[in-house]
Design a protein around this motif. Structure first.
Motif, PDB file in Angstrom:
ATOM      1  N   THR A 113      -1.945   0.203   2.040  1.00 57.80           N
ATOM      2  CA  THR A 113      -1.661  -0.988   3.215  1.00 57.80           C
ATOM      3  C   THR A 113      -2.094  -2.438   2.538  1.00 57.80           C
ATOM      4  N   GLU A 114      -3.310  -2.440   2.017  1.00 62.99           N
ATOM      5  CA  GLU A 114      -3.896  -3.551   1.437  1.00 62.99           C
ATOM      6  C   GLU A 114      -3.042  -4.126   0.211  1.00 62.99           C
ATOM      7  N   ALA A 115      -2.473  -3.261  -0.582  1.00 63.29           N
ATOM      8  CA  ALA A 115      -1.620  -3.633  -1.619  1.00 63.29           C
ATOM      9  C   ALA A 115      -0.499  -4.224  -1.164  1.00 63.29           C
ATOM     10  N   ALA A 116       0.122  -3.574  -0.090  1.00 63.94           N
ATOM     11  CA  ALA A 116       1.523  -3.998   0.346  1.00 63.94           C
ATOM     12  C   ALA A 116       1.216  -5.536   1.065  1.00 63.94           C
ATOM     13  N   GLN A 117       0.161  -5.482   1.567  1.00 61.88           N
ATOM     14  CA  GLN A 117      -0.184  -6.972   2.403  1.00 61.88           C
ATOM     15  C   GLN A 117      -0.155  -7.958   1.141  1.00 61.88           C
ATOM     16  N   ARG A 118      -1.066  -7.495   0.179  1.00 64.51           N
ATOM     17  CA  ARG A 118      -1.061  -8.658  -0.969  1.00 64.51           C
ATOM     18  C   ARG A 118       0.470  -8.860  -1.518  1.00 64.51           C
ATOM     19  N   ALA A 119       1.145  -8.006  -1.490  1.00 63.88           N
ATOM     20  CA  ALA A 119       2.396  -8.076  -2.410  1.00 63.88           C
ATOM     21  C   ALA A 119       3.241  -8.947  -1.428  1.00 63.88           C
ATOM     22  N   LEU A 120       2.968  -9.210  -0.028  1.00 70.89           N
ATOM     23  CA  LEU A 120       3.792  -9.987   0.757  1.00 70.89           C
ATOM     24  C   LEU A 120       3.396 -11.230   0.505  1.00 70.89           C
ATOM     25  N   ASP A 121       2.307 -11.745   0.114  1.00 68.38           N
ATOM     26  CA  ASP A 121       1.807 -12.919   0.046  1.00 68.38           C
ATOM     27  C   ASP A 121       2.783 -13.855  -0.799  1.00 68.38           C
ATOM     28  N   PRO A 122       3.082 -14.931  -0.201  1.00 61.90           N
ATOM     29  CA  PRO A 122       4.172 -15.898  -1.127  1.00 61.90           C
ATOM     30  C   PRO A 122       3.739 -16.021  -2.533  1.00 61.90           C
ATOM     31  N   ARG A 123       2.343 -16.490  -2.693  1.00 60.65           N
ATOM     32  CA  ARG A 123       1.970 -16.702  -4.163  1.00 60.65           C
ATOM     33  C   ARG A 123       2.300 -15.833  -5.015  1.00 60.65           C
ATOM     34  N   VAL A 124       2.047 -14.353  -4.556  1.00 59.72           N
ATOM     35  CA  VAL A 124       2.029 -13.319  -5.396  1.00 59.72           C
ATOM     36  C   VAL A 124       3.447 -13.286  -5.601  1.00 59.72           C
ATOM     37  N   ARG A 125       4.229 -13.130  -4.764  1.00 56.80           N
ATOM     38  CA  ARG A 125       5.736 -12.824  -5.018  1.00 56.80           C
ATOM     39  C   ARG A 125       6.438 -13.860  -5.706  1.00 56.80           C
ATOM     40  N   ARG A 126       5.855 -15.144  -5.753  1.00 58.28           N
ATOM     41  CA  ARG A 126       6.597 -16.437  -6.558  1.00 58.28           C
ATOM     42  C   ARG A 126       6.060 -16.010  -8.039  1.00 58.28           C
TER      43      ARG A 126
END
Length: 161
Positions: A113-126
């Motif tokens: 769940t924590e990894a999924a939340q981090r993956a949704l971060d716009p900076r990480v996605r970019r």
């Protein structure tokens, strides 16, 4: 957490009651948390838990079946197949009977769940999109150099050497 009682699951019920007292908005969250944070321990039927010999036999059976599923998952890691999914399925089988497996599954669920939340971060996605684009450009350039230098010859048109 010591609640002063020897009954299983009382800590989760006490937390759920405290959360529900805060208001209707947190009541749904408390119910969801209570379902997720079920008491640790055996989920065998009562008539099996009541008889020690039968309960131990039940635990041995659950352990053997879970072990077979986990071993199959480990074998699938280097071979074709959904290795990690099968391993977690075996852990879920163990989790029906053993507290240690339930704790491992809770920890795994929390980390996913924590990894999924981090993956949704716009900076990480970019960043991920940029890195993927750079990788694709590098692969395309290398493929272009290869085809320019050696050309594209179909296997059925290779001359005998």
């Amino acid at each position: 957490m010591n609640t002063g009682s020897n009954k299983r699951g009382e800590a989760a019920v006490a937390v759920g009651r405290a959360d529900r007292a805060e208001g209707a908005a947190t009541g749904e969250a408390a119910d969801r948390k209570e379902r997720e944070e079920r008491a640790l321990g055996s989920r065998a039927p009562q008539f099996i838990q009541a008889r020690r010999g039968l309960h131990i036999s039940w635990q041995v059976g659950v352990f053997v079946i879970g072990l077979a599923v986990v071993v199959a998952g480990v074998i699938m890691l280097p071979l074709p197949g959904p290795g990690w999914v099968v391993i977690f399925a075996g852990m879920a089988i163990w989790g029906t009977e053993f507290a240690w497996a339930q704790l491992v599954l809770r920890w795994t669920k929390r980390k996913v769940t924590e990894a999924a939340q981090r993956a949704l971060d716009p900076r990480v996605r970019r960043r991920n999109i940029i890195l993927t684009s750079i990788g694709l450009v590098i692969v395309a350039v290398l493929a272009g150099i290869y085809f320019y230098r050696f050309g594209l010859v179909m296997p059925w048109k290779i001359k005998d050497q």
